[in-house]
Design a protein around this motif. Structure first.
Motif, short mmCIF file in Angstrom:
data_model
loop_
_atom_site.label_atom_id
_atom_site.label_comp_id
_atom_site.label_asym_id
_atom_site.label_seq_id
_atom_site.Cartn_x
_atom_site.Cartn_y
_atom_site.Cartn_z
N TYR A 164 0.78 -1.24 0.00
CA TYR A 164 0.00 0.00 0.00
C TYR A 164 0.81 1.29 0.00
CZ TYR A 164 -4.18 -2.80 0.66
OH TYR A 164 -5.19 -3.70 0.46
N SER A 165 2.10 1.26 0.29
CA SER A 165 2.84 2.52 0.33
C SER A 165 4.30 2.41 -0.09
CB SER A 165 2.76 3.14 1.73
OG SER A 165 3.29 2.24 2.69
N PHE A 166 4.98 1.31 0.29
CA PHE A 166 6.42 1.23 0.04
C PHE A 166 6.75 1.16 -1.45
CE2 PHE A 166 6.85 -0.93 4.43
CZ PHE A 166 6.95 0.31 5.04
N LEU A 167 5.79 0.73 -2.29
CA LEU A 167 6.04 0.62 -3.72
C LEU A 167 5.30 1.68 -4.54
CD1 LEU A 167 6.08 -3.25 -4.36
CD2 LEU A 167 7.97 -1.64 -4.65
N ASP A 168 4.85 2.75 -3.89
CA ASP A 168 4.25 3.84 -4.65
C ASP A 168 5.25 4.38 -5.66
OD1 ASP A 168 1.95 3.63 -3.21
OD2 ASP A 168 2.16 5.53 -2.14
N ALA A 169 4.75 4.83 -6.81
CA ALA A 169 5.64 5.47 -7.79
C ALA A 169 6.34 6.65 -7.13
CB ALA A 169 4.82 5.93 -8.99
N ARG A 170 7.58 6.87 -7.49
CA ARG A 170 8.34 7.98 -6.93
C ARG A 170 7.61 9.30 -7.18
NH1 ARG A 170 14.41 9.98 -8.83
NH2 ARG A 170 14.58 11.76 -7.39
N SER A 240 9.91 2.81 -12.77
CA SER A 240 11.27 2.29 -12.84
C SER A 240 12.08 2.60 -11.59
CB SER A 240 11.99 2.87 -14.06
OG SER A 240 13.36 2.54 -14.05
N ASP A 241 11.88 3.79 -11.00
CA ASP A 241 12.77 4.25 -9.94
C ASP A 241 12.77 3.35 -8.71
OD1 ASP A 241 13.28 6.27 -11.67
OD2 ASP A 241 12.82 7.91 -10.31
N ASN A 242 11.61 2.84 -8.30
CA ASN A 242 11.58 1.90 -7.17
C ASN A 242 12.54 0.75 -7.40
OD1 ASN A 242 9.67 2.99 -5.37
ND2 ASN A 242 7.97 2.21 -6.57
N LEU A 243 12.51 0.21 -8.62
CA LEU A 243 13.29 -0.99 -8.92
C LEU A 243 14.76 -0.67 -9.14
CD1 LEU A 243 10.76 -2.74 -11.34
CD2 LEU A 243 11.01 -3.02 -8.87
N SER A 244 15.05 0.41 -9.83
CA SER A 244 16.46 0.75 -10.09
C SER A 244 17.18 1.14 -8.80
CB SER A 244 16.58 1.87 -11.13
OG SER A 244 15.95 3.06 -10.69
N ILE A 245 16.48 1.85 -7.91
CA ILE A 245 17.08 2.24 -6.63
C ILE A 245 17.24 1.01 -5.74
CG2 ILE A 245 16.70 3.58 -4.52
CD1 ILE A 245 15.32 5.70 -6.34
N LEU A 246 16.24 0.12 -5.76
CA LEU A 246 16.34 -1.12 -4.98
C LEU A 246 17.51 -1.97 -5.48
CD1 LEU A 246 15.44 -3.35 -3.06
CD2 LEU A 246 13.68 -3.99 -4.72
N GLN A 247 17.61 -2.13 -6.79
CA GLN A 247 18.69 -2.96 -7.34
C GLN A 247 20.06 -2.34 -7.06
OE1 GLN A 247 18.57 -3.67 -11.57
NE2 GLN A 247 19.61 -5.63 -11.36
#
Length: 296
Positions: A164-170, A240-247
């Motif tokens: 519900y919140s941690f994966l919101d789009a940047r 994309s930003d959630n995933l690129s920052i996580l990776q």
């Protein structure tokens, strides 16, 4: 002084009575027969300390304290960006969380095709053989993508866990409503510092820096690594930003360079545990990296 656990007063520690032949050399104030309450108190104190010591030692090895880059991963992870949204099809930036569950924020026709390809790619590599958990953002396009992935891989909806919140789009602040080409300006700022935020706006859209997103995705990983063990988890993000920052965090890449790992709509990436470096403590106890992997 020792604390008497049976009343709120403290009593001095009393020496055991000396041999009778020596008692005349002791002050009378230090001679008092031991009583059962004191023996019980000392016994309880010893028992508690003996019981707690192994617990204290085990806490230091708990899995809940997640750090980036991680010492190890207990699960297998696939990162998936949802296909193109209706807003992206129109070339418009839309990151306001108020609209994340709106039908207008769902997958475009092209986005559905991109997501089907992603789902089939996951099936081809056997991502969900046995079972898998799908963790999508509650954002409309990400949840739609999760349902497509589940259907293609024979996974029931009970294995879809909406986030519900941690994966919101940047949140891109004042860039909200501008053209997608404007994102290049945001990424240019990101390469200068992970702490630069996009300009703010008063419509409720957050203006998040790379560091802000890093905190969110680290919290997500902490939950996943604590809640599951030895499972396969597919993380579905609306952007994309959630995933690129996580990776970047997982592999130890400087967060300012996260855009080098950008995800296209419908792209799938397997998190290769062998590419994650072993976390190294600073050589000096004086110098400490408070925000790995960025220690500047």
């Amino acid at each position: 002084m020792i604390l008497n656990i049976f009343n709120s007063k403290t009593t001095p520690f009393l020496l055991p009575p000396p041999p009778l032949s020596c008692q005349e050399n002791y002050p009378l104030s230090l001679i008092e027969p031991l009583n059962r309450r004191r023996l019980l108190a000392s016994s309880i104190s010893f028992t508690i300390s003996t019981f707690l010591n192994p617990l204290i030692n085990s806490v230091s090895h708990a899995r809940g304290l997640f750090q980036m880059p991680p010492v190890r991963l207990t699960n297998r992870y696939f990162l998936v960006r949802a296909g193109e949204s209706e807003y992206e099809n129109l070339g418009i930036i839309n990151t306001n969380p108020v609209a994340k569950t709106s039908v207008d924020n769902g997958l475009s026709e092209n986005g559905k095709k991109q997501t089907v390809k992603a789902a089939l790619a996951l099936k081809k590599i056997g991502a969900c053989e046995g079972s898998c958990w799908i963790w999508p953002s509650i954002t409309q396009r990400a949840y739609q993508a999760a349902e497509i992935i589940a259907a293609a891989n024979g996974i029931t909806r009970s294995y879809i866990v909406p986030e519900y919140s941690f994966l919101d789009a940047r949140g891109l602040g004042a860039y909200e409503g501008k053209t997608l080409n404007s994102i290049s300006e945001v990424y240019a700022s990101d390469t200068i510092s992970a702490n630069i935020k996009p300009p703010p706006i008063d419509d409720g859209t957050p203006n998040e820096s790379v560091s802000d997103v890093f905190v969110r995705v680290t919290q997500l990983m902490s939950i996943l690594e604590t809640q599951y063990s030895g499972d396969t988890i597919i993380i579905v993000s609306p952007d994309s930003d959630n995933l690129s920052i996580l990776q970047a965090g997982l592999v130890g890449l400087d967060l300012k360079r996260h855009s080098e790992l950008s995800f296209a709509p419908g792209e799938v990436t397997f998190v290769d545990a062998s590419s994650i470096p072993t976390y190294k403590q600073p050589a000096s106890a004086v110098y400490k990296c408070l925000n790995p992997p960025s220690c500047n």
